[in-house]
Write a protein that holds these residues in place. Sequence first.
Motif, PDB file in Angstrom:
ATOM      1  N   LEU A   1      14.845  13.789 -13.037  1.00 42.28           N
ATOM      2  CA  LEU A   1      15.430  14.905 -12.295  1.00 42.28           C
ATOM      3  C   LEU A   1      14.389  15.892 -11.798  1.00 42.28           C
ATOM      4  CD1 LEU A   1      18.663  15.592 -14.364  1.00 42.28           C
ATOM      5  CD2 LEU A   1      18.487  14.581 -12.078  1.00 42.28           C
ATOM      6  N   GLY A   2      13.135  15.714 -12.220  1.00 37.81           N
ATOM      7  CA  GLY A   2      12.056  16.602 -11.805  1.00 37.81           C
ATOM      8  C   GLY A   2      11.498  16.303 -10.426  1.00 37.81           C
ATOM      9  N   ASP A   3      12.077  15.351  -9.722  1.00 40.92           N
ATOM     10  CA  ASP A   3      11.623  14.985  -8.379  1.00 40.92           C
ATOM     11  C   ASP A   3      12.721  15.348  -7.384  1.00 40.92           C
ATOM     12  OD1 ASP A   3       9.693  13.098  -6.671  1.00 40.92           O
ATOM     13  OD2 ASP A   3      11.789  12.649  -6.151  1.00 40.92           O
ATOM     14  N   GLU A   4      12.369  15.990  -6.270  1.00 46.77           N
ATOM     15  CA  GLU A   4      13.362  16.444  -5.301  1.00 46.77           C
ATOM     16  C   GLU A   4      14.190  15.292  -4.726  1.00 46.77           C
ATOM     17  OE1 GLU A   4      13.733  18.763  -1.043  1.00 46.77           O
ATOM     18  OE2 GLU A   4      12.031  19.241  -2.321  1.00 46.77           O
ATOM     19  N   THR A   5      13.560  14.171  -4.430  1.00 51.26           N
ATOM     20  CA  THR A   5      14.305  13.043  -3.871  1.00 51.26           C
ATOM     21  C   THR A   5      15.286  12.490  -4.893  1.00 51.26           C
ATOM     22  OG1 THR A   5      12.507  12.496  -2.363  1.00 51.26           O
ATOM     23  CG2 THR A   5      14.116  10.766  -2.814  1.00 51.26           C
ATOM     24  N   ARG A   6      14.860  12.348  -6.137  1.00 50.94           N
ATOM     25  CA  ARG A   6      15.774  11.856  -7.169  1.00 50.94           C
ATOM     26  C   ARG A   6      16.890  12.869  -7.440  1.00 50.94           C
ATOM     27  NH1 ARG A   6      10.860   9.498  -9.026  1.00 50.94           N
ATOM     28  NH2 ARG A   6      10.460  11.171 -10.502  1.00 50.94           N
TER      29      ARG A   6
ATOM     30  N   GLN B   1      14.720   2.915  -9.444  1.00 50.93           N
ATOM     31  CA  GLN B   1      14.126   2.239 -10.597  1.00 50.93           C
ATOM     32  C   GLN B   1      13.798   3.254 -11.695  1.00 50.93           C
ATOM     33  OE1 GLN B   1      10.535   0.056  -9.797  1.00 50.93           O
ATOM     34  NE2 GLN B   1      10.524  -0.887 -11.806  1.00 50.93           N
ATOM     35  N   VAL B   2      13.257   4.396 -11.320  1.00 48.38           N
ATOM     36  CA  VAL B   2      12.956   5.450 -12.298  1.00 48.38           C
ATOM     37  C   VAL B   2      14.252   5.917 -12.957  1.00 48.38           C
ATOM     38  CG1 VAL B   2      12.098   7.819 -12.564  1.00 48.38           C
ATOM     39  CG2 VAL B   2      10.860   6.207 -11.117  1.00 48.38           C
ATOM     40  N   MET B   3      15.293   6.072 -12.150  1.00 48.64           N
ATOM     41  CA  MET B   3      16.584   6.532 -12.669  1.00 48.64           C
ATOM     42  C   MET B   3      17.237   5.480 -13.565  1.00 48.64           C
ATOM     43  SD  MET B   3      17.863   8.479  -9.229  1.00 48.64           S
ATOM     44  CE  MET B   3      19.119   9.556  -9.928  1.00 48.64           C
ATOM     45  N   ARG B   4      17.057   4.207 -13.222  1.00 48.36           N
ATOM     46  CA  ARG B   4      17.590   3.127 -14.065  1.00 48.36           C
ATOM     47  C   ARG B   4      16.873   3.094 -15.410  1.00 48.36           C
ATOM     48  NH1 ARG B   4      17.318  -0.123  -9.342  1.00 48.36           N
ATOM     49  NH2 ARG B   4      15.508  -1.147 -10.214  1.00 48.36           N
TER      50      ARG B   4
ATOM     51  N   LYS C   1      24.994  18.574 -13.818  1.00 40.07           N
ATOM     52  CA  LYS C   1      25.806  19.702 -13.348  1.00 40.07           C
ATOM     53  C   LYS C   1      25.270  21.023 -13.882  1.00 40.07           C
ATOM     54  CE  LYS C   1      30.198  17.437 -12.398  1.00 40.07           C
ATOM     55  NZ  LYS C   1      31.618  17.322 -12.787  1.00 40.07           N
ATOM     56  N   ALA C   2      24.862  21.040 -15.147  1.00 40.87           N
ATOM     57  CA  ALA C   2      24.307  22.264 -15.733  1.00 40.87           C
ATOM     58  C   ALA C   2      23.009  22.654 -15.036  1.00 40.87           C
ATOM     59  CB  ALA C   2      24.078  22.074 -17.229  1.00 40.87           C
ATOM     60  N   MET C   3      22.167  21.664 -14.774  1.00 38.31           N
ATOM     61  CA  MET C   3      20.893  21.947 -14.108  1.00 38.31           C
ATOM     62  C   MET C   3      21.094  22.326 -12.652  1.00 38.31           C
ATOM     63  SD  MET C   3      18.327  19.162 -15.766  1.00 38.31           S
ATOM     64  CE  MET C   3      16.911  19.833 -14.928  1.00 38.31           C
ATOM     65  N   ARG C   4      22.142  21.823 -12.028  1.00 39.76           N
ATOM     66  CA  ARG C   4      22.389  22.115 -10.615  1.00 39.76           C
ATOM     67  C   ARG C   4      22.609  23.609 -10.398  1.00 39.76           C
ATOM     68  NH1 ARG C   4      26.658  20.127  -6.183  1.00 39.76           N
ATOM     69  NH2 ARG C   4      25.487  21.035  -4.478  1.00 39.76           N
ATOM     70  N   GLY C   5      23.083  24.301 -11.393  1.00 40.20           N
ATOM     71  CA  GLY C   5      23.273  25.746 -11.288  1.00 40.20           C
ATOM     72  C   GLY C   5      21.976  26.497 -11.040  1.00 40.20           C
ATOM     73  N   LEU C   6      20.854  25.820 -11.216  1.00 43.86           N
ATOM     74  CA  LEU C   6      19.549  26.444 -10.997  1.00 43.86           C
ATOM     75  C   LEU C   6      19.036  26.277  -9.566  1.00 43.86           C
ATOM     76  CD1 LEU C   6      17.824  25.168 -14.268  1.00 43.86           C
ATOM     77  CD2 LEU C   6      18.943  27.377 -13.901  1.00 43.86           C
TER      78      LEU C   6
END
Length: 133
Positions: free
Chosen positions: A11-16, A49-52, A79-84
């Motif tokens: 989740l630390g990558d903008e594209t992901r 692949q990273v997400m898998r 969802k919790a992180m999206r609040g940021l």
Amino acid sequence: MKRQVAVAHALGDETRWRIAALMAQEALCVCELVDILDLAQSTVSSHLQVMRKAEMVTMEKADKWVYYQLSREVLPVWKAMRGLDDEKVDRVLERDAKRAVARLALRGQSECKGPRKSIPPVHKVAKRACVGC
């Protein structure tokens, strides 16, 4: 602890992050993600692949295609992180959501064979040359 670190890394990558936002709403195949994000298939596949590996996604095979969706376990974390989100990211996610609606409207019309010309292209801002620098 390894899975938590892998999810945080993914989740630390903008594209992901953009892919996670799309997959939180709908199961999508690679070709749909390519069209929505306006990225190369190899780029999208690498991010998936990273997400898998982080066990963030569930996969469902349908004929020749595999549909990916954010896993139930990761969805509350995302969802919790999206609040940021900041305003810039929100505009990107809004644009992706609009493109997703346009792309998903094409589902079932034909086999998935790459980018669809009916989806508006992403307009990239050209960098200006620095005059007098």
